[in-house]
Design a protein around this motif. Structure first.
Motif, mmCIF file in Angstrom:
data_model
loop_
_atom_site.group_PDB
_atom_site.id
_atom_site.type_symbol
_atom_site.label_atom_id
_atom_site.label_comp_id
_atom_site.label_asym_id
_atom_site.label_seq_id
_atom_site.Cartn_x
_atom_site.Cartn_y
_atom_site.Cartn_z
ATOM 1 N N LYS A 170 24.703 15.274 12.492
ATOM 2 C CA LYS A 170 23.929 15.525 13.706
ATOM 3 C C LYS A 170 23.250 16.885 13.650
ATOM 4 O O LYS A 170 22.069 17.018 14.012
ATOM 5 N N ARG A 171 23.979 17.868 13.173
ATOM 6 C CA ARG A 171 23.438 19.230 13.089
ATOM 7 C C ARG A 171 22.179 19.284 12.219
ATOM 8 O O ARG A 171 21.232 19.999 12.530
ATOM 9 N N TRP A 172 22.156 18.506 11.142
ATOM 10 C CA TRP A 172 21.048 18.565 10.189
ATOM 11 C C TRP A 172 20.054 17.415 10.355
ATOM 12 O O TRP A 172 19.165 17.235 9.536
ATOM 13 N N GLY A 173 20.193 16.657 11.434
ATOM 14 C CA GLY A 173 19.202 15.644 11.734
ATOM 15 C C GLY A 173 19.266 14.407 10.869
ATOM 16 O O GLY A 173 18.232 13.780 10.609
ATOM 17 N N VAL A 174 20.472 14.038 10.436
ATOM 18 C CA VAL A 174 20.638 12.826 9.632
ATOM 19 C C VAL A 174 20.704 11.624 10.564
ATOM 20 O O VAL A 174 21.490 11.593 11.511
ATOM 21 N N GLU A 175 19.888 10.635 10.314
ATOM 22 C CA GLU A 175 19.827 9.447 11.157
ATOM 23 C C GLU A 175 21.033 8.540 10.898
ATOM 24 O O GLU A 175 21.370 8.245 9.754
ATOM 25 N N LEU A 176 21.687 8.097 11.983
ATOM 26 C CA LEU A 176 22.879 7.257 11.865
ATOM 27 C C LEU A 176 22.671 5.863 12.441
ATOM 28 O O LEU A 176 23.575 5.023 12.366
ATOM 29 N N ALA A 177 21.495 5.599 13.007
ATOM 30 C CA ALA A 177 21.278 4.332 13.703
ATOM 31 C C ALA A 177 21.456 3.124 12.794
ATOM 32 O O ALA A 177 21.816 2.040 13.258
ATOM 33 N N HIS A 178 21.210 3.300 11.505
ATOM 34 C CA HIS A 178 21.329 2.180 10.563
ATOM 35 C C HIS A 178 22.739 2.045 9.997
ATOM 36 O O HIS A 178 22.954 1.287 9.047
ATOM 37 N N LEU A 179 23.701 2.776 10.594
ATOM 38 C CA LEU A 179 25.083 2.743 10.125
ATOM 39 C C LEU A 179 25.983 2.263 11.268
ATOM 40 O O LEU A 179 26.725 3.045 11.872
ATOM 41 N N PRO A 180 25.955 0.976 11.594
ATOM 42 C CA PRO A 180 26.676 0.493 12.779
ATOM 43 C C PRO A 180 28.187 0.629 12.688
ATOM 44 O O PRO A 180 28.850 0.888 13.706
ATOM 45 N N LYS A 181 28.757 0.458 11.505
ATOM 46 C CA LYS A 181 30.217 0.577 11.399
ATOM 47 C C LYS A 181 30.651 2.018 11.656
ATOM 48 O O LYS A 181 31.620 2.259 12.400
ATOM 49 N N ILE A 182 29.950 2.967 11.068
ATOM 50 C CA ILE A 182 30.279 4.375 11.301
ATOM 51 C C ILE A 182 30.076 4.733 12.766
ATOM 52 O O ILE A 182 30.879 5.481 13.356
ATOM 53 N N SER A 183 29.044 4.204 13.380
ATOM 54 C CA SER A 183 28.787 4.488 14.800
ATOM 55 C C SER A 183 29.925 3.974 15.669
ATOM 56 O O SER A 183 30.358 4.644 16.622
ATOM 57 N N ARG A 184 30.454 2.777 15.360
ATOM 58 C CA ARG A 184 31.598 2.243 16.116
ATOM 59 C C ARG A 184 32.837 3.108 15.917
ATOM 60 O O ARG A 184 33.588 3.369 16.872
ATOM 61 N N ILE A 185 33.055 3.533 14.688
ATOM 62 C CA ILE A 185 34.212 4.401 14.414
ATOM 63 C C ILE A 185 34.096 5.693 15.216
ATOM 64 O O ILE A 185 35.068 6.148 15.838
ATOM 65 N N LYS A 186 32.920 6.290 15.205
ATOM 66 C CA LYS A 186 32.715 7.538 15.956
ATOM 67 C C LYS A 186 32.997 7.338 17.442
ATOM 68 O O LYS A 186 33.639 8.183 18.088
ATOM 69 N N ASP A 187 32.539 6.215 17.994
ATOM 70 C CA ASP A 187 32.797 5.945 19.409
ATOM 71 C C ASP A 187 34.293 5.889 19.693
ATOM 72 O O ASP A 187 34.759 6.399 20.733
ATOM 73 N N SER A 188 35.062 5.295 18.783
ATOM 74 C CA SER A 188 36.521 5.242 18.975
ATOM 75 C C SER A 188 37.143 6.622 18.892
ATOM 76 O O SER A 188 37.990 6.996 19.721
ATOM 77 N N LEU A 189 36.735 7.396 17.898
ATOM 78 C CA LEU A 189 37.329 8.716 17.691
ATOM 79 C C LEU A 189 36.958 9.685 18.809
ATOM 80 O O LEU A 189 37.739 10.584 19.148
ATOM 81 N N ASP A 190 35.780 9.499 19.380
ATOM 82 C CA ASP A 190 35.342 10.373 20.472
ATOM 83 C C ASP A 190 36.255 10.280 21.694
ATOM 84 O O ASP A 190 36.237 11.175 22.548
ATOM 85 N N GLN A 191 37.040 9.217 21.794
ATOM 86 C CA GLN A 191 37.919 9.027 22.949
ATOM 87 C C GLN A 191 39.283 9.688 22.777
ATOM 88 O O GLN A 191 40.075 9.709 23.725
ATOM 89 N N ILE A 192 39.563 10.218 21.594
ATOM 90 C CA ILE A 192 40.897 10.750 21.290
ATOM 91 C C ILE A 192 40.919 12.258 21.511
ATOM 92 O O ILE A 192 40.114 12.998 20.926
ATOM 93 N N PRO A 193 41.814 12.760 22.363
ATOM 94 C CA PRO A 193 41.818 14.195 22.696
ATOM 95 C C PRO A 193 41.884 15.121 21.487
ATOM 96 O O PRO A 193 41.232 16.170 21.489
#
Length: 205
Positions: A170-193
């Motif tokens: 994100k810091r360096w402007g790398v596009e992630l929209a074409h990486l759906p599995k990684i995006s789902r993983i990130k959504d899960s991890l974002d919920q963990i304190p």
């Protein structure tokens, strides 16, 4: 008291902060300012001859290298970051190493700085980061099972390695929209304190 010699934007330090948080530990942060080259000071080199962060002081020991530190935390605090079976452990380590040993080293700022300077500025920081982070995450997308987490139905070492690299993306402007599995993983991890609290924006600096 656990002590972590840390720099807020260091991917390796970020990993260890996640692991300590997952273990429910509290720790003292000692800032080693990489921008001011404090990692090359005599004091820090006496802690880590490589001149890197993090350095972890825990249970009367001093450890370098983030993956070694995380595996120590895992083994002594029973986090279960590696699956119990040999195949699972190998697959999780492969994912972890794809980030920590393939993407991270070439995107270390000292490496990028050297490459930019010796290219006569034909290479830019952004171009270098976007190429290697993007290429590496595309491979990770193919390697991961892509459930709620990188492997199986619980957090593993692979997730601990992945999340800091996504911050860098994100810091360096790398596009992630074409990486759906990684995006789902990130959504899960974002919920963990533990992942939330370890984020660079929430780390002393």
């Amino acid at each position: 008291m656990i002590k972590l010699y840390d720099y807020w934007r260091s991917s390796a330090s970020y990993r260890v902060r996640i692991a300590l948080g997952l273990a429910g530990e509290s720790w003292e942060t000692v800032i080693v300012n990489l921008l001011e080259a404090e990692q090359q000071s005599d004091a820090h080199l006496s802690r880590n001859p490589q001149g890197l962060v993090p350095v972890l002081e825990i249970d009367g020991n001093r450890f370098t290298q983030s993956l070694a530190q995380i595996e120590y935390i895992d083994e002594t605090r029973g986090l279960g970051l590696l699956p119990p079976d040999p195949v699972g452990r190998t697959e999780v380590r492969a994912l972890s190493y794809a980030v920590a040993m393939d993407i991270h080293p070439v995107c270390n700022l000292r490496v990028v700085k050297w490459a930019v300077e010796h290219s006569g500025n034909q290479i830019s920081n952004e171009g270098w980061m976007q190429h290697f982070i993007g290429e590496g995450l595309a491979a990770y997308e193919e390697m991961t099972q892509g459930g709620p987490f990188s492997y199986g139905d619980r957090v593993t070492l692979a997730d601990v390695c992945l999340m800091p690299q996504l911050y860098n993306a994100k810091r360096w402007g790398v596009e992630l929209a074409h990486l759906p599995k990684i995006s789902r993983i990130k959504d899960s991890l974002d919920q963990i304190p533990a992942f939330q609290n370890a984020h660079p924006n929430n780390s002393p600096h």
